[in-house]
Design a protein around this motif. Structure first.
Motif, mmCIF file in Angstrom:
data_model
loop_
_atom_site.group_PDB
_atom_site.id
_atom_site.type_symbol
_atom_site.label_atom_id
_atom_site.label_comp_id
_atom_site.label_asym_id
_atom_site.label_seq_id
_atom_site.Cartn_x
_atom_site.Cartn_y
_atom_site.Cartn_z
ATOM 1 N N GLY A 115 18.912 -12.702 7.785
ATOM 2 C CA GLY A 115 18.618 -12.038 8.806
ATOM 3 C C GLY A 115 19.577 -12.381 9.918
ATOM 4 N N GLY A 116 20.626 -13.237 9.625
ATOM 5 C CA GLY A 116 21.529 -13.235 10.631
ATOM 6 C C GLY A 116 22.829 -13.517 9.810
ATOM 7 N N HIS A 117 23.908 -13.787 10.736
ATOM 8 C CA HIS A 117 25.298 -13.970 10.465
ATOM 9 C C HIS A 117 25.481 -15.317 9.817
ATOM 10 C CE1 HIS A 117 26.750 -9.923 11.910
ATOM 11 N NE2 HIS A 117 26.152 -10.503 13.086
ATOM 12 N N PRO A 118 26.304 -15.506 8.804
ATOM 13 C CA PRO A 118 27.189 -14.533 8.212
ATOM 14 C C PRO A 118 26.190 -13.728 6.950
ATOM 15 C CG PRO A 118 27.727 -16.756 7.324
ATOM 16 C CD PRO A 118 26.610 -16.773 8.257
ATOM 17 N N TYR A 119 26.912 -12.789 6.576
ATOM 18 C CA TYR A 119 26.116 -11.990 5.355
ATOM 19 C C TYR A 119 24.821 -11.201 5.940
ATOM 20 C CZ TYR A 119 29.666 -13.951 2.310
ATOM 21 O OH TYR A 119 30.993 -14.619 1.804
ATOM 22 N N LEU A 120 24.829 -10.998 7.114
ATOM 23 C CA LEU A 120 23.552 -10.390 7.587
ATOM 24 C C LEU A 120 23.412 -9.081 6.916
ATOM 25 C CD1 LEU A 120 21.685 -9.880 9.944
ATOM 26 C CD2 LEU A 120 23.257 -8.514 11.008
ATOM 27 N N ASP A 121 22.157 -8.860 6.458
ATOM 28 C CA ASP A 121 21.541 -8.078 5.631
ATOM 29 C C ASP A 121 21.847 -7.970 3.933
ATOM 30 O OD1 ASP A 121 19.895 -6.892 7.265
ATOM 31 O OD2 ASP A 121 20.947 -5.199 7.884
ATOM 32 N N TYR A 122 22.441 -9.217 3.788
ATOM 33 C CA TYR A 122 22.790 -9.200 2.178
ATOM 34 C C TYR A 122 21.791 -9.909 1.656
ATOM 35 C CZ TYR A 122 27.785 -8.367 2.325
ATOM 36 O OH TYR A 122 29.324 -7.391 2.490
ATOM 37 N N TRP A 123 21.664 -9.811 0.359
ATOM 38 C CA TRP A 123 20.802 -10.513 -0.625
ATOM 39 C C TRP A 123 21.300 -11.792 -0.863
ATOM 40 C CZ3 TRP A 123 15.923 -8.959 -0.602
ATOM 41 C CH2 TRP A 123 15.652 -7.170 -0.431
ATOM 42 N N ALA A 124 20.497 -12.840 -0.967
ATOM 43 C CA ALA A 124 20.871 -14.220 -1.118
ATOM 44 C C ALA A 124 19.745 -15.050 -1.712
ATOM 45 C CB ALA A 124 21.256 -14.773 0.180
ATOM 46 N N LEU A 125 19.998 -16.163 -2.249
ATOM 47 C CA LEU A 125 19.381 -17.213 -2.537
ATOM 48 C C LEU A 125 18.482 -17.657 -1.399
ATOM 49 C CD1 LEU A 125 21.028 -18.888 -5.494
ATOM 50 C CD2 LEU A 125 19.330 -17.397 -5.659
ATOM 51 N N PRO A 126 17.248 -18.246 -1.359
ATOM 52 C CA PRO A 126 16.779 -18.999 -0.366
ATOM 53 C C PRO A 126 17.379 -20.420 -0.138
ATOM 54 C CG PRO A 126 14.920 -18.288 -1.770
ATOM 55 C CD PRO A 126 16.131 -17.952 -2.532
ATOM 56 N N GLY A 127 17.697 -20.780 1.137
ATOM 57 C CA GLY A 127 18.250 -21.910 1.254
ATOM 58 C C GLY A 127 18.709 -22.302 2.701
ATOM 59 N N GLY A 128 19.262 -23.397 2.978
ATOM 60 C CA GLY A 128 19.859 -23.633 4.430
ATOM 61 C C GLY A 128 20.513 -25.003 4.427
ATOM 62 N N VAL A 142 34.822 -12.427 -9.419
ATOM 63 C CA VAL A 142 35.894 -11.469 -9.348
ATOM 64 C C VAL A 142 35.555 -10.298 -8.506
ATOM 65 C CG1 VAL A 142 36.973 -9.933 -10.890
ATOM 66 C CG2 VAL A 142 36.523 -11.998 -11.702
ATOM 67 N N GLU A 143 34.299 -9.786 -8.538
ATOM 68 C CA GLU A 143 33.920 -8.573 -7.739
ATOM 69 C C GLU A 143 32.422 -8.871 -7.365
ATOM 70 O OE1 GLU A 143 32.889 -3.787 -8.446
ATOM 71 O OE2 GLU A 143 34.738 -4.815 -9.314
ATOM 72 N N ASN A 144 32.225 -8.671 -6.026
ATOM 73 C CA ASN A 144 30.708 -9.048 -5.468
ATOM 74 C C ASN A 144 30.347 -7.821 -4.645
ATOM 75 O OD1 ASN A 144 28.374 -9.771 -4.156
ATOM 76 N ND2 ASN A 144 29.541 -11.146 -2.778
ATOM 77 N N ASN A 145 29.117 -7.121 -5.160
ATOM 78 C CA ASN A 145 28.715 -5.813 -4.380
ATOM 79 C C ASN A 145 27.453 -5.933 -3.826
ATOM 80 O OD1 ASN A 145 31.100 -3.953 -5.226
ATOM 81 N ND2 ASN A 145 30.377 -4.405 -7.368
ATOM 82 N N GLY A 146 27.166 -7.196 -3.356
ATOM 83 C CA GLY A 146 25.632 -7.239 -2.527
ATOM 84 C C GLY A 146 25.322 -8.595 -2.292
ATOM 85 N N ILE A 147 25.608 -9.760 -2.739
ATOM 86 C CA ILE A 147 25.022 -10.826 -2.754
ATOM 87 C C ILE A 147 25.938 -11.607 -1.777
ATOM 88 C CG2 ILE A 147 25.993 -12.279 -4.618
ATOM 89 C CD1 ILE A 147 23.315 -13.006 -5.061
ATOM 90 N N ALA A 148 25.116 -12.677 -1.125
ATOM 91 C CA ALA A 148 26.027 -13.541 -0.247
ATOM 92 C C ALA A 148 26.797 -14.729 -0.811
ATOM 93 C CB ALA A 148 24.888 -13.831 0.923
ATOM 94 N N PHE A 149 27.721 -15.117 0.054
ATOM 95 C CA PHE A 149 28.366 -16.492 -0.616
ATOM 96 C C PHE A 149 28.725 -16.479 -1.823
ATOM 97 C CE2 PHE A 149 25.340 -17.486 3.015
ATOM 98 C CZ PHE A 149 26.054 -17.915 4.061
ATOM 99 N N ASP A 150 28.630 -17.512 -2.558
ATOM 100 C CA ASP A 150 28.772 -17.557 -3.962
ATOM 101 C C ASP A 150 27.648 -17.610 -4.982
ATOM 102 O OD1 ASP A 150 27.915 -20.163 -3.140
ATOM 103 O OD2 ASP A 150 29.680 -21.283 -4.120
ATOM 104 N N HIS A 151 26.668 -17.011 -4.451
ATOM 105 C CA HIS A 151 25.297 -17.153 -4.928
ATOM 106 C C HIS A 151 25.573 -16.456 -6.367
ATOM 107 C CE1 HIS A 151 22.858 -18.011 -1.144
ATOM 108 N NE2 HIS A 151 23.771 -19.021 -1.284
ATOM 109 N N GLY A 152 26.211 -15.448 -6.718
ATOM 110 C CA GLY A 152 26.469 -14.845 -8.051
ATOM 111 C C GLY A 152 26.785 -16.149 -8.961
ATOM 112 N N GLU A 153 27.515 -16.889 -8.602
ATOM 113 C CA GLU A 153 28.134 -18.144 -9.449
ATOM 114 C C GLU A 153 27.169 -19.014 -9.718
ATOM 115 O OE1 GLU A 153 31.544 -19.825 -7.746
ATOM 116 O OE2 GLU A 153 32.728 -17.734 -7.263
#
Length: 204
Positions: free
Chosen positions: A51-64, A180-191
């Motif tokens: 709900g906030g920057h950075p990666y506003l409206d991106y999907w992400a893992l819960p965290g902080g 290599v390619e990220n089409n919708g997830i925040a930060f390095d959460h794909g890794e």
């Protein structure tokens, strides 16, 4: 008791009185939590919509961010509750992710945790700065040197392509992943997701 002195002739008290943490660059510390669920050999992961920057409206893992009086495990429990309203879930530490450019805000390292739950027995609800929360089914295409993850929910779908490198370890070989390619997830959460899937033997 003998008061030890360093090579500059200082006691511990004298050393601490002159010590300034500002003399050394320090990263911010965060936590990220990957909750997985398996049904009929199909695996899914719980994601929140930021709900906030950075990666506003991106999907992400819960965290902080961690707080100064918490362990990272306590931070993970708190952040999971604040963003998904879930508690009392046993978490396992996955590892530290420390690529210097992983967060556009500043030098930030994250300690990632994961857990395996029954999605039919828990009821996540978006909270704090999470706009939404959904389970995403994961389709995995694993090759010798690359992994592609297709994540799909009733709300959205996207894919992540990662490079896979095998490293030699003390207890055996292990995999490291780089986006290599990220089409919708925040930060390095794909890794983080890929490493957890590998640890659970879903990448074969």
């Amino acid at each position: 008791m003998r008061r030890l002195k360093d090579d500059k002739g200082r006691t511990l008290e004298e050393f601490l009185s002159a010590y300034s943490p500002k003399d050394y660059p320090r990263p911010s510390v965060t936590v990220d939590i990957a909750l997985f669920s398996v049904k009929e050999n199909k695996i899914s992961v719980l994601l929140i919509k930021r709900g906030g920057h950075p990666y506003l409206d991106y999907w992400a893992l819960p965290g902080g961010f961690t707080e100064s009086k918490e362990t990272v495990y306590e931070s993970a429990e708190r952040e999971l509750f604040e963003e998904t309203n879930l508690s009392d879930i046993p978490l396992e530490e996955l590892g530290v992710f420390s690529e210097p450019s992983r967060d556009p805000r500043s030098w930030t390292m994250t300690d990632a945790f994961f857990a395996l739950v029954d999605r039919e027995k828990i009821f996540p609800k978006a909270g704090d700065d999470a706009r939404d929360v959904h389970w995403f089914d994961i389709t995995i295409k694993s090759g010798e040197n690359t992994v592609e993850l297709l994540l799909k929910s009733d709300e959205d779908e996207f894919n992540i392509i990662l490079e896979k490198n095998i490293k030699k370890g003390v207890t055996g070989d292990y995999s490291m992943f780089k986006t290599v390619e990220n089409n919708g997830i925040a930060f390095d959460h794909g890794e983080i997701i890929a490493k957890a899937l590998d640890k659970m033997n879903f990448l074969k």
